[in-house]
Design a protein around this motif. Structure first.
Motif, mmCIF file in Angstrom:
data_model
loop_
_atom_site.group_PDB
_atom_site.id
_atom_site.type_symbol
_atom_site.label_atom_id
_atom_site.label_comp_id
_atom_site.label_asym_id
_atom_site.label_seq_id
_atom_site.Cartn_x
_atom_site.Cartn_y
_atom_site.Cartn_z
ATOM 1 N N ARG A 1 1.115 -1.334 0.002
ATOM 2 C CA ARG A 1 0.019 -0.243 0.063
ATOM 3 C C ARG A 1 0.860 1.359 0.009
ATOM 4 N NH1 ARG A 1 -2.819 -3.466 3.222
ATOM 5 N NH2 ARG A 1 -1.982 -2.732 5.335
ATOM 6 N N ALA A 2 1.984 1.090 0.714
ATOM 7 C CA ALA A 2 2.818 2.535 0.742
ATOM 8 C C ALA A 2 3.589 2.677 -0.555
ATOM 9 C CB ALA A 2 4.047 2.197 1.706
ATOM 10 N N LEU A 3 3.887 1.643 -1.321
ATOM 11 C CA LEU A 3 4.350 1.912 -2.605
ATOM 12 C C LEU A 3 3.356 2.599 -3.584
ATOM 13 C CD1 LEU A 3 7.007 1.576 -4.213
ATOM 14 C CD2 LEU A 3 6.129 -0.681 -4.818
ATOM 15 N N ARG A 4 2.286 2.004 -3.458
ATOM 16 C CA ARG A 4 0.969 2.301 -4.324
ATOM 17 C C ARG A 4 0.729 3.595 -4.103
ATOM 18 N NH1 ARG A 4 -4.645 0.373 -2.083
ATOM 19 N NH2 ARG A 4 -3.637 1.995 -0.609
ATOM 20 N N ASP A 5 0.542 4.093 -2.920
ATOM 21 C CA ASP A 5 0.267 5.614 -2.747
ATOM 22 C C ASP A 5 1.367 6.458 -3.247
ATOM 23 O OD1 ASP A 5 -1.790 4.514 -1.007
ATOM 24 O OD2 ASP A 5 -0.727 4.976 0.723
ATOM 25 N N MET A 6 2.707 6.095 -3.080
ATOM 26 C CA MET A 6 3.562 6.950 -3.562
ATOM 27 C C MET A 6 3.617 6.948 -5.383
ATOM 28 S SD MET A 6 7.232 6.513 -1.846
ATOM 29 C CE MET A 6 7.509 4.722 -1.806
ATOM 30 N N LEU A 7 3.343 5.601 -5.781
ATOM 31 C CA LEU A 7 3.107 5.722 -7.320
ATOM 32 C C LEU A 7 1.847 6.652 -7.812
ATOM 33 C CD1 LEU A 7 3.688 1.951 -8.227
ATOM 34 C CD2 LEU A 7 5.125 4.058 -9.082
ATOM 35 N N GLU A 8 0.892 6.621 -6.995
ATOM 36 C CA GLU A 8 -0.228 7.269 -7.481
ATOM 37 C C GLU A 8 0.027 8.937 -7.715
ATOM 38 O OE1 GLU A 8 -4.105 4.777 -5.922
ATOM 39 O OE2 GLU A 8 -3.220 6.286 -4.763
ATOM 40 N N GLU A 9 1.159 9.267 -6.819
ATOM 41 C CA GLU A 9 1.454 10.763 -6.879
ATOM 42 C C GLU A 9 2.565 11.007 -8.065
ATOM 43 O OE1 GLU A 9 3.036 11.527 -3.029
ATOM 44 O OE2 GLU A 9 1.123 11.235 -2.130
ATOM 45 N N LEU A 10 2.726 9.899 -8.562
ATOM 46 C CA LEU A 10 3.973 10.106 -9.663
ATOM 47 C C LEU A 10 3.256 9.849 -10.957
ATOM 48 C CD1 LEU A 10 6.786 8.347 -7.637
ATOM 49 C CD2 LEU A 10 6.728 10.717 -7.943
ATOM 50 N N VAL B 1 11.771 2.290 0.270
ATOM 51 C CA VAL B 1 11.839 2.986 -1.003
ATOM 52 C C VAL B 1 11.900 4.346 -0.805
ATOM 53 C CG1 VAL B 1 11.015 3.038 -3.303
ATOM 54 C CG2 VAL B 1 10.924 0.878 -2.096
ATOM 55 N N LYS B 2 12.840 5.064 -1.614
ATOM 56 C CA LYS B 2 13.016 6.445 -1.652
ATOM 57 C C LYS B 2 11.882 7.099 -2.717
ATOM 58 C CE LYS B 2 17.671 7.096 0.532
ATOM 59 N NZ LYS B 2 17.467 5.726 0.844
ATOM 60 N N ARG B 3 11.377 8.242 -2.541
ATOM 61 C CA ARG B 3 10.249 8.768 -3.498
ATOM 62 C C ARG B 3 11.116 9.134 -4.940
ATOM 63 N NH1 ARG B 3 5.776 11.678 -4.102
ATOM 64 N NH2 ARG B 3 5.646 13.207 -5.590
ATOM 65 N N GLN B 4 12.399 9.469 -4.617
ATOM 66 C CA GLN B 4 13.196 10.224 -6.024
ATOM 67 C C GLN B 4 13.573 8.815 -6.740
ATOM 68 O OE1 GLN B 4 13.297 13.227 -7.130
ATOM 69 N NE2 GLN B 4 14.080 11.867 -9.183
ATOM 70 N N GLU B 5 14.083 7.776 -6.246
ATOM 71 C CA GLU B 5 14.477 6.623 -6.657
ATOM 72 C C GLU B 5 13.243 5.770 -7.326
ATOM 73 O OE1 GLU B 5 16.755 4.476 -3.853
ATOM 74 O OE2 GLU B 5 18.510 5.601 -3.935
ATOM 75 N N LEU B 6 12.118 5.824 -6.612
ATOM 76 C CA LEU B 6 10.949 5.417 -7.327
ATOM 77 C C LEU B 6 10.496 6.000 -8.582
ATOM 78 C CD1 LEU B 6 8.693 3.374 -7.306
ATOM 79 C CD2 LEU B 6 7.260 4.907 -5.742
ATOM 80 N N SER B 7 10.402 7.310 -8.379
ATOM 81 C CA SER B 7 10.296 8.218 -9.817
ATOM 82 C C SER B 7 11.044 7.984 -10.761
ATOM 83 C CB SER B 7 10.328 9.657 -9.347
ATOM 84 O OG SER B 7 10.073 10.445 -10.323
ATOM 85 N N ASP B 8 12.283 7.963 -10.684
ATOM 86 C CA ASP B 8 13.272 7.671 -11.592
ATOM 87 C C ASP B 8 13.107 6.089 -12.343
ATOM 88 O OD1 ASP B 8 14.590 9.838 -11.172
ATOM 89 O OD2 ASP B 8 16.212 8.999 -9.978
ATOM 90 N N ALA B 9 13.080 5.434 -11.734
ATOM 91 C CA ALA B 9 12.639 3.657 -12.190
ATOM 92 C C ALA B 9 11.231 3.714 -13.074
ATOM 93 C CB ALA B 9 12.710 2.717 -11.040
ATOM 94 N N PHE B 10 10.263 4.409 -12.279
ATOM 95 C CA PHE B 10 8.856 4.477 -12.663
ATOM 96 C C PHE B 10 8.753 5.227 -13.961
ATOM 97 C CE2 PHE B 10 4.420 6.437 -12.364
ATOM 98 C CZ PHE B 10 3.811 5.355 -13.012
#
Length: 234
Positions: free
Chosen positions: A15-24, A104-113
């Motif tokens: 759920r934490a990863l989903r919440d970050m992804l939805e913002e990205l 998972v750090k937000r910026q690293e998730l954003s870059d990979a996504f």
């Protein structure tokens, strides 16, 4: 529409990863995010992006399961997620788009996504084959103005009044086309690059063709139209 799967046996982490992804998710990009305890739970069609925990339930190896589960779908963009950096070397022996360490750090998730989205965009811009009876056609997304579904057939209406028909469902076609194709009606997909106007009932294309918009999809269609204009203006 891009289908994203988050595969982790820890519900809090999912759920934490989903919440970050939805913002990205970028403006103009439609994504469906599903949460799964393991890859065996995946259903409902192909996945475009998979975030997979390396250690799953009962010590299952996420790397091995990815290799087995997606062996027939090489275009899926895999991003591994783990709390154990010692698995890094094993990951780099496989095809993947990213490797994220928990937390998972937000910026690293954003870059990979966003790398995954860029690769998917490139894949969907490529021509693909459609077949009707004994003829196979190369379908170029940039030349398709809209797609119509009628009597079990899909009609690709292309530039220069050229039409190709095939036995395909719209739901399968939209998964092969770039994000600028909008599902505006149960029987129609429209390429927003060719839309010059929108009314309460139709998209009007550059050749004055009217593509219907269903009442329940009008708000989403209008939003997609304006997002597309704004993205092109940038």
């Amino acid at each position: 529409m891009y289908r994203i799967a988050i595969v982790d046996d820890d519900g809090v982490q999912r759920r934490a990863l989903r919440d970050m992804l939805e913002e990205l998710v970028p403006d103009g990009v439609e994504c469906s995010i599903g949460l799964y305890g393991d890859l065996d739970e995946l259903e409902g069609g192909p996945v475009d992006i998979a975030f997979v925990d390396i250690l799953l339930r009962d010590g299952a190896n996420g790397i091995e399961e990815v290799l087995e589960h997606f062996s027939d779908t090489p275009k899926v963009q895999v991003i591994y997620v783990t709390g154990y950096v010692e698995y890094c070397s094993a990951v780099y022996d496989t095809s993947h788009i990213g490797f994220l360490v928990k937390p998972v750090k937000r910026q690293e998730l954003s870059d990979a996504f966003h790398r995954a989205l860029e690769r998917l965009h490139a894949v969907r811009e490529q021509p693909f084959a459609v077949r009707f009876k004994t003829t196979t056609y190369a379908m170029h997304p940039s030349q398709v103005m809209y797609v119509e579904s009628k009597l079990r057939l899909a009609y690709f209406h292309c530039i220069n009044a050229y039409t190709v028909r095939t036995y395909m469902k719209l739901s399968d076609i939209v998964d092969r086309l770039p994000a600028r194709f909008h599902h505006c009606h149960s029987s129609y997909l429209v390429n927003l690059d060719f839309v010059k106007a929108i009314t309460k009932t139709d998209f009007i294309l550059s050749d004055d063709t009217h593509v219907p918009i269903s009442h329940r999809r009008w708000s989403e269609a209008n939003d997609a139209f304006w997002r597309h204009l704004e993205s092109n203006a940038d």
